[in-house]
Design a protein around this motif. Sequence first.
Motif: not given
Length: 296
Positions: A16-22, A53-54
Motif C-alpha cells: 500500500s506504500l502507506s502506514f495509515a492505509q496498511a 513527509t509526502r
Amino acid sequence: MDSLNGLRVFLQVADSLSFAQAARLLGLSASAVGKSIARLEERLGVRLFHRSTRSLSLSNEGQLFLERCRRILDELEAAEQELALSTQQARGRLKISMPLVAGLLPQVLPEFLRCYPRIQLDIDFTDRLVDVIEEGFDLVVRGGDLRDSRLKARKLGDFSLLLVASPGYLRQYGTPRRPADLNQHLCLHYRYPSSGLVQRWPLKLAPGETEPRLDGGLICNTADMLINVASQGMGIACLPDFAVRSALNDGRLVQVLSEHTTHQGSFHALWPAGRRMPLKLRVFLDFLGDRLFVTR
C-alpha cells in the motif's frame, strides 16, 4: 510469531506504500505499524523504506526483502493449506465484495455457512468498483468484463436482462407488442452507481425502426426499488433474470417483449494473483460456481 507478524506488516506496507492505509487494512493503529517497521529495520540493520513527509517508497534492500517475504509467507500459507486439507476443515476469515443486486445470493450464503462453520465471511455489499489489492479483499464478485493484471478470474455464470411489469399495470395500460409501443408506457430505469450512467434497455429493433423514448417517472440505483415499484403497477422495468425470478414465479411480475429483447451478461469472481489459493477461498469459489445459477 512476532517475527511473522512483523513480516505481514511489512508486506502490507510495501503493497500500500502507506502506514495509515496498511494500519486500516490490518486493524492496527498507524503508530503500531510504524513501530513494527522500525523494529524490523533495527533487527535487520537496513533501511527498508525511504520516508518523506509526502511519500513512502521501498529502498533497494526493502525490494529484495519484499521478494523473500512473499516467498516465505506463500510457503507458510501453503503449509497451512496442506494441514487444513489433511483434516478437510476449511477455516479462517474471507473478506469479500459482492454486488448490491437483489436475488443474486438468496440462499447461497446461509447454506455455505452451514457447510463451513469455521469460515467467517466479512462481506461488503456495494456496486462501487473496489480495489481488490489496496482494500485487502480476498475476493470480489462483479458483473461484466473486469480486467486487472493483478487479479485472477473465474466465470460464475450468465444472466439476461428482462423487461417486466405487473399484471395490474398491463391491464390498465395494455401490453406492449413491439418496441415502439413503449412510447406509450411508463419506463422505470436503473442507474449504475459506479458510472452514473442509466442502463440501456436491450431492445432488438427491426430494420428502420427507431429507438423508443422510454420516458418514465423513476430512475434509481437499486434493483430492489425497481422491483418494488414495478410490482406496485408503476411501470415497466428492465432487470436481471435472477433478480426477478421470485416475482415472476409468484405472479407479481410478468415478462413483456421477450421476442424483442436480447442480452447476455456474466458474473465473475476475481482474487489477487501470484499466491497459492487458500482452501477457504477455493471452497467458497467452488460453492458459488456450483449453486449460484443452478436455479434458473
